[in-house]
Design a protein around this motif. Structure first.
Motif, mmCIF file in Angstrom:
data_model
loop_
_atom_site.group_PDB
_atom_site.id
_atom_site.type_symbol
_atom_site.label_atom_id
_atom_site.label_comp_id
_atom_site.label_asym_id
_atom_site.label_seq_id
_atom_site.Cartn_x
_atom_site.Cartn_y
_atom_site.Cartn_z
ATOM 1 N N UNK A 157 0.827 -1.206 0.000
ATOM 2 C CA UNK A 157 0.000 0.000 0.000
ATOM 3 C C UNK A 157 0.858 1.252 0.000
ATOM 4 N N UNK A 158 0.406 2.277 -0.704
ATOM 5 C CA UNK A 158 1.179 3.516 -0.808
ATOM 6 C C UNK A 158 1.066 4.351 0.464
ATOM 7 N N UNK A 159 2.007 5.264 0.605
ATOM 8 C CA UNK A 159 1.943 6.274 1.655
ATOM 9 C C UNK A 159 1.619 7.607 0.995
ATOM 10 N N UNK A 160 0.986 8.493 1.758
ATOM 11 C CA UNK A 160 0.604 9.803 1.237
ATOM 12 C C UNK A 160 1.156 10.897 2.145
ATOM 13 N N UNK A 161 1.232 12.100 1.608
ATOM 14 C CA UNK A 161 1.730 13.247 2.372
ATOM 15 C C UNK A 161 0.563 14.164 2.727
ATOM 16 N N UNK A 162 0.866 15.184 3.506
ATOM 17 C CA UNK A 162 -0.169 16.149 3.874
ATOM 18 C C UNK A 162 -0.711 16.897 2.660
ATOM 19 N N UNK A 163 0.036 16.935 1.558
ATOM 20 C CA UNK A 163 -0.417 17.590 0.340
ATOM 21 C C UNK A 163 -1.366 16.765 -0.514
ATOM 22 N N UNK A 164 -1.661 15.554 -0.088
ATOM 23 C CA UNK A 164 -2.563 14.668 -0.831
ATOM 24 C C UNK A 164 -3.944 15.295 -0.940
ATOM 25 N N UNK A 165 -4.543 15.253 -2.112
ATOM 26 C CA UNK A 165 -5.875 15.808 -2.327
ATOM 27 C C UNK A 165 -6.882 14.652 -2.430
ATOM 28 N N UNK A 166 -7.857 14.590 -1.493
ATOM 29 C CA UNK A 166 -8.859 13.526 -1.558
ATOM 30 C C UNK A 166 -9.637 13.581 -2.869
ATOM 31 N N UNK A 167 -9.955 12.402 -3.392
ATOM 32 C CA UNK A 167 -10.684 12.338 -4.660
ATOM 33 C C UNK A 167 -11.475 11.041 -4.743
ATOM 34 N N UNK A 168 -12.442 11.009 -5.643
ATOM 35 C CA UNK A 168 -13.209 9.788 -5.930
ATOM 36 C C UNK A 168 -12.376 8.973 -6.895
ATOM 37 N N UNK A 169 -11.943 7.787 -6.468
ATOM 38 C CA UNK A 169 -11.048 6.989 -7.291
ATOM 39 C C UNK A 169 -11.783 6.076 -8.262
ATOM 40 N N UNK A 170 -13.102 6.168 -8.331
ATOM 41 C CA UNK A 170 -13.880 5.482 -9.369
ATOM 42 C C UNK A 170 -14.061 3.996 -9.152
ATOM 43 N N UNK A 171 -13.261 3.185 -9.810
ATOM 44 C CA UNK A 171 -13.401 1.733 -9.707
ATOM 45 C C UNK A 171 -12.547 1.203 -8.568
ATOM 46 N N UNK A 172 -12.946 0.075 -7.992
ATOM 47 C CA UNK A 172 -12.263 -0.421 -6.802
ATOM 48 C C UNK A 172 -10.915 -1.075 -7.074
ATOM 49 N N UNK A 173 -10.736 -1.678 -8.252
ATOM 50 C CA UNK A 173 -9.527 -2.458 -8.462
ATOM 51 C C UNK A 173 -8.886 -2.219 -9.823
ATOM 52 N N UNK A 174 -7.567 -2.321 -9.867
ATOM 53 C CA UNK A 174 -6.820 -2.273 -11.118
ATOM 54 C C UNK A 174 -7.013 -3.600 -11.839
ATOM 55 N N UNK A 175 -6.941 -4.703 -11.087
ATOM 56 C CA UNK A 175 -7.164 -6.050 -11.616
ATOM 57 C C UNK A 175 -7.525 -6.969 -10.450
ATOM 58 N N UNK A 176 -8.151 -8.087 -10.759
ATOM 59 C CA UNK A 176 -8.451 -9.112 -9.766
ATOM 60 C C UNK A 176 -9.508 -8.714 -8.761
ATOM 61 N N UNK A 177 -9.363 -9.286 -7.549
ATOM 62 C CA UNK A 177 -10.319 -9.112 -6.454
ATOM 63 C C UNK A 177 -11.733 -9.520 -6.865
ATOM 64 N N UNK A 178 -11.838 -10.686 -7.468
ATOM 65 C CA UNK A 178 -13.148 -11.229 -7.826
ATOM 66 C C UNK A 178 -13.793 -11.802 -6.567
ATOM 67 N N UNK A 179 -15.033 -11.425 -6.327
ATOM 68 C CA UNK A 179 -15.753 -11.807 -5.116
ATOM 69 C C UNK A 179 -16.468 -13.136 -5.290
ATOM 70 N N UNK A 180 -16.328 -14.022 -4.276
ATOM 71 C CA UNK A 180 -17.049 -15.295 -4.279
ATOM 72 C C UNK A 180 -18.539 -15.055 -4.036
ATOM 73 N N UNK A 181 -18.867 -13.967 -3.329
ATOM 74 C CA UNK A 181 -20.252 -13.565 -3.060
ATOM 75 C C UNK A 181 -20.419 -12.133 -3.550
#
Length: 175
Positions: free
Chosen positions: A142-166
């Motif tokens: 996981x990445x680290x962020x600084x105080x200059x990070x601007x919150x945003x809506x990141x849209x989709x949850x995953x770059x790849x994978x994370x297929x849900x069994x349910x």
């Protein structure tokens, strides 16, 4: 800034599936995801009282907050019933995550969410459902962020994978 931390003495961690001299790669608690019908009150507690900072969000109703440089220490989500969605254990490398994945499969532990990479924090992980009913995420990178990070809506949850069994309770039309 108020924050919480869970610490373990790595010398006390043992696991028979590791070769002699090797250590498990868990480095600590990564994050916790809480779900609640009282999302506004939960955000007020974490942001105003505990002084966590918003890192990013995904509409509708999923917020990622931090109390240090880690992308998020806690995420808050809207749900009809209060619950813990998951707890993430942070590992030191993709190899540690891969070995944990192999152990889970070898021991018949159902993978509830497959291996994948998250869009927002770039972590690589997989999930199992623990006996208490919520997910345990095993991840790294996981990445680290600084105080200059601007919150945003990141849209989709995953770059790849994370297929849900349910069904994914936090899925959005963009997912």
């Amino acid at each position: 800034m108020r924050c919480f931390e869970i610490v373990t003495d790595e010398d006390t961690i043992t696991n028979a599936s590791f070769p002699a001299g090797a250590r498990p790669g868990a480095t600590g608690l990564g994050h916790l995801v809480l779900a609640s019908p009282k999302l506004d009150e939960l955000r007020e507690l974490y942001e105003s009282v505990l002084e966590f900072r918003l890192t990013d969000y995904r509409a509708p109703g999923l917020y990622f907050l931090r109390c240090n440089a880690t992308h998020h220490s806690i995420a808050l989500a809207h749900a009809e019933t209060p619950s813990i969605h998951h707890l993430e254990i942070e590992h030191g490398s993709i190899d540690d995550v891969g070995r944990a994945h192999d152990r889970a499969r070898a021991n018949g532990v159902p993978i509830s969410i497959s291996l994948g990479r998250h869009m927002n924090d770039k972590a690589i992980s997989f999930y199992v459902r623990n006996p208490s009913g919520f997910h345990l995420e095993i991840g790294c990178g996981g990445i680290e962020v600084t105080d200059g990070w601007v919150p945003h809506d990141f849209g989709v949850s995953d770059v790849w994978g994370h297929h849900h069994a349910e069904a994914n309770p936090f899925a959005s039309p963009a997912s």
